[in-house]
Design an enzyme around this catalytic site. Structure first.
Site, mmCIF file in Angstrom:
data_model
loop_
_atom_site.group_PDB
_atom_site.id
_atom_site.type_symbol
_atom_site.label_atom_id
_atom_site.label_comp_id
_atom_site.label_asym_id
_atom_site.label_seq_id
_atom_site.Cartn_x
_atom_site.Cartn_y
_atom_site.Cartn_z
ATOM 1 N N GLY A 1 -7.999 6.504 11.831
ATOM 2 C CA GLY A 1 -7.084 6.835 13.098
ATOM 3 C C GLY A 1 -8.083 7.742 14.222
ATOM 4 N N LYS B 1 3.476 0.741 2.836
ATOM 5 C CA LYS B 1 3.048 -0.177 3.754
ATOM 6 C C LYS B 1 3.098 -1.747 3.165
ATOM 7 C CE LYS B 1 0.175 2.681 6.533
ATOM 8 N NZ LYS B 1 -1.266 3.127 6.514
ATOM 9 N N ASP C 1 -9.526 1.478 -4.829
ATOM 10 C CA ASP C 1 -10.442 2.143 -4.125
ATOM 11 C C ASP C 1 -11.799 2.661 -4.212
ATOM 12 O OD1 ASP C 1 -9.635 2.226 -1.034
ATOM 13 O OD2 ASP C 1 -7.910 3.088 -2.010
ATOM 14 N N ASN D 1 0.909 -1.283 0.071
ATOM 15 C CA ASN D 1 0.044 -0.097 -0.148
ATOM 16 C C ASN D 1 0.804 1.259 0.128
ATOM 17 O OD1 ASN D 1 -1.892 2.130 0.519
ATOM 18 N ND2 ASN D 1 -2.651 1.016 2.305
ATOM 19 N N HIS E 1 -15.356 6.851 7.893
ATOM 20 C CA HIS E 1 -13.826 6.720 7.810
ATOM 21 C C HIS E 1 -13.052 8.121 8.002
ATOM 22 C CE1 HIS E 1 -9.995 4.838 6.028
ATOM 23 N NE2 HIS E 1 -9.596 6.089 6.018
ATOM 24 N N LEU E 2 -12.495 8.210 9.205
ATOM 25 C CA LEU E 2 -11.927 9.724 9.849
ATOM 26 C C LEU E 2 -10.463 9.418 10.082
ATOM 27 C CD1 LEU E 2 -14.818 10.418 12.300
ATOM 28 C CD2 LEU E 2 -14.878 10.936 9.942
ATOM 29 N N GLY E 3 -9.736 9.557 9.042
ATOM 30 C CA GLY E 3 -8.276 9.552 9.389
ATOM 31 C C GLY E 3 -7.667 10.891 9.174
HETATM 32 P P1 AMP Z 1 -5.150 7.469 9.360
HETATM 33 O O1 AMP Z 1 -5.003 8.211 8.314
HETATM 34 O O2 AMP Z 1 -6.328 6.779 9.551
HETATM 35 O O3 AMP Z 1 -3.852 6.658 9.856
HETATM 36 O O4 AMP Z 1 -5.336 8.507 10.811
HETATM 37 C C1 AMP Z 1 -4.054 9.388 11.033
HETATM 38 C C2 AMP Z 1 -4.932 10.672 12.033
HETATM 39 O O5 AMP Z 1 -5.668 9.944 13.131
HETATM 40 C C3 AMP Z 1 -3.652 11.294 12.637
HETATM 41 O O6 AMP Z 1 -3.316 12.393 11.935
HETATM 42 C C4 AMP Z 1 -4.431 11.744 13.823
HETATM 43 O O7 AMP Z 1 -4.973 12.972 13.531
HETATM 44 C C5 AMP Z 1 -5.570 10.835 14.201
HETATM 45 N N1 AMP Z 1 -5.469 9.870 15.461
HETATM 46 C C6 AMP Z 1 -4.754 8.941 15.629
HETATM 47 N N2 AMP Z 1 -4.789 8.333 16.843
HETATM 48 C C7 AMP Z 1 -5.805 9.216 17.373
HETATM 49 C C8 AMP Z 1 -6.334 9.165 18.760
HETATM 50 N N3 AMP Z 1 -6.184 8.279 19.433
HETATM 51 N N4 AMP Z 1 -7.231 10.339 18.943
HETATM 52 C C9 AMP Z 1 -7.420 11.222 18.132
HETATM 53 N N5 AMP Z 1 -7.057 11.167 16.698
HETATM 54 C C10 AMP Z 1 -6.133 10.087 16.562
#
Ligand code: AMP
Length: 379
Positions: A316, A17, A141, A10, A196-198
Site C-alpha cells: 500500500g 479476501k 508465505d 486470504n 513490501h511496504l504496507g
Molecule cells: P497494505 O497492507 O499493503 O494494504 O497497505 C495498507 C497501508 O498502506 C495503509 O495503512 C496506508 O498506511 C498505506 N497507504 C495506502 N495507500 C497509500 C497512499 N496512496 N499513500 C501513502 N500510504 C498509503
C-alpha cells in the site's frame, strides 16, 4: 493452463479476501472487512453490504460465498481453491493439497504461529467440510524464503534453539514471488532489493528470483518499522520492559505489535497518508524514522547479494506513495539509484532516471494472482 475458475482465499484477523480467476484474468474479487467490529461484505464494483456486528470468520466466509453466488460465481463450479497461509514452518516449503491428514499436520503449526495461521486453517477446514469435492491448496508465505542460506536464516543463539525451530523464516513471500515473476517478464537484472511496504513492512534480497535474505524473522516483528509494529529494536529493551517496567507478556505483545510503529511514534495514526498530510512534528518524525529505517534495512541486505542491481517497491505505501519512495531512494543514491520525479509521481512501472540510475520498479502487490498461479500449476 486450465480455464475453469480458480478461487483464492486470504484470511487475516479482521478480514477475508476472495478472488475468482480464469487463467491470469481476475473475474471477480470480494472481501469481508472489519470482522469483529462493523463487518461488511464488499464485492468489487458494488456497494458494501453491512453484516451483523457479531459475525465471526465462519459466518463471514459463508456471506462471501453467498454474495459471490448471487453475482453468478458459484464456488461449486471451482476447479480448485488456493489459500494463503502465512507460516509453513520448516516443513512446508511448497504449495500443498490439503486433506484431513495434511490439515492435522498444519494444525501443529498453530503453536508456532499463533497470530498468523489460525484464520486460514479455519477456512480450509470449513471448505473441506462444505465442499468436499473441491481441491483445497495451501500456499505459504514462508516458503519463498526457504532458499535462504543457514547464515541468513539463523539467529546467533545456541544450536539447540535453532533445531527447535527458532530461526528466521521471513514473510510476505507470496508477494515477493509474484514480484520476482513480474520482474522476470520485464527483464529486470538479477540482484533485486524488494520493498513490501504496507501495514506490515519487510524487505527481501532476491537473486535470480530466489530469496537470499529478508528482514522479518521468527515473527513478523523484525526489520522495518510498520503501521503499529516496532520492527527491529534492541532486545535488551524487551528485558528492561519486562523487568523494570513490570509489563506482562500480553502487555508487551500488545505494545510491540499493536501500539508502536507509525502509530506509537506519531501518537496519531498508523496510516501513512495521515502522517504525510500532517504538519505535526511527531508525525514528521515518524515518517523520517520510517524512511531512514527502510534505507538502513536495505543496506543490511547488501552483503547477501554483493550489490543491488535494481529496486522494486510494492504494498500500500510502496506502490501508493511517491514521496516515501523518493525519500528512501534518495538515501540509497550512493548505491547508484536515482529517481525520475515525474515517472515517480505518475507511478510508472519504471521510476528511475534512465540516464544515471539502475532500474527501480513499482509493482502493486497481488498475492491473489500468485495464489491462483500456484493452483493452476498444481492441477
Ligand atoms: P497494505 O497492507 O499493503 O494494504 O497497505 C495498507 C497501508 O498502506 C495503509 O495503512 C496506508 O498506511 C498505506 N497507504 C495506502 N495507500 C497509500 C497512499 N496512496 N499513500 C501513502 N500510504 C498509503
Amino acid at each position: 493452463m486450465t480455464q475453469e475458475p480458480v478461487w483464492t482465499f486470504n484470511a487475516g484477523s479482521s478480514s477475508i479476501k476472495c478472488a475468482v480467476f480464469r487463467g491470469e484474468q481476475e473475474c471477480c474479487a470480494a472481501q469481508v472487512e472489519a470482522i469483529g467490529s462493523s463487518a461488511r461484505l464488499q464485492i468489487k464494483g458494488h456497494d458494501p453490504i453491512p453484516l451483523d456486528r457479531g459475525v465471526k470468520h465462519q459466518q463471514a466466509l459463508h456471506a462471501l460465498i453467498q454474495g459471490l453466488n448471487e453475482k453468478g460465481f458459484d464456488l461449486k463450479q471451482a476447479k480448485a481453491v488456493g489459500h494463503r497461509l502465512v507460516h509453513g514452518g520448516t516443513f512446508f516449503q511448497k504449495p500443498l493439497v490439503i486433506a484431513s491428514k495434511q490439515l492435522a499436520e498444519l494444525q501443529k503449526l498453530r503453536n508456532l504461529a499463533p497470530l498468523h495461521n489460525g484464520y486460514g486453517l479455519d477456512i480450509i477446514e470449513e471448505l473441506l467440510l462444505s465442499f468436499p469435492d473441491i481441491a483445497q491448496i495451501a500456499c505459504f508465505d514462508t516458503a519463498f524464503h526457504s532458499t535462504m542460506s543457514e547464515v541468513a536464516s539463523r539467529f546467533p543463539i545456541p544450536d539447540q534453539y535453532f533445531e527447535k525451530g527458532y530461526r528466521r523464516y521471513g514473510f510476505h513471500g507470496i508477494n515477493y514471488e509474484y514480484l520476482s515473476e513480474e520482474l522476470k517478464t520485464h527483464n529486470a537484472p538479477s540482484r533485486v532489493l524488494a520493498f513490501h511496504l504496507g501495514n506490515g513492512c519487510s524487505m527481501a534480497a532476491i537473486e535470480n528470483g530466489l530469496s537470499k535474505a529478508t528482514t522479518m524473522g521468527y515473527s513478523t516483528l523484525d526489520g522495518l518499522m510498520m503501521g503499529t509494529r516496532t520492527g527491529n529494536i534492541d532486545p535488551g529493551l524487551i528485558i528492561a520492559l519486562l523487568r523494570d517496567e513490570g509489563l506482562t507478556i500480553e502487555q508487551l505483545e500488545n505494545l510491540l505489535y499493536r501500539q508502536s510503529g507509525l502509530l506509537g511514534m506519531s501518537g496519531m495514526s498508523n496510516d501513512m497518508r495521515d502522517l504525510l498530510s500532517s504538519n505535526e512534528p511527531k508525525a514528521q518524525m515518524a515518517v523520517e524514522y520510517f524512511v531512514t529505517q527502510a534505507a538502513r534495512q536495505a543496506c543490511s541486505l547488501i552483503p547477501y547479494l554483493g550489490d543491488a542491481d535494481a529496486l522494486v517497491f510494492s504494498g500500500g505505501i510502496g506502490a501508493g506513495s511517491s514521496i516515501v519512495r523518493e525519500r528512501i531512494i534518495e538515501k540509497l543514491a550512493f548505491l547508484g539509484f536515482n529517481v525520475d520525479k515525474s515517472a515517480n509521481d505518475a507511478r510508472a512501472l519504471r521510476i528511475d532516471d534512465i540516464k544515471s540510475s539502475k532500474p527501480i520498479y513499482v509493482i502493486a502487490a497481488n498475492e491473489e494472482k500468485m495464489l491462483a498461479r500456484h493452483v493452476m500449476r498444481m492441477i
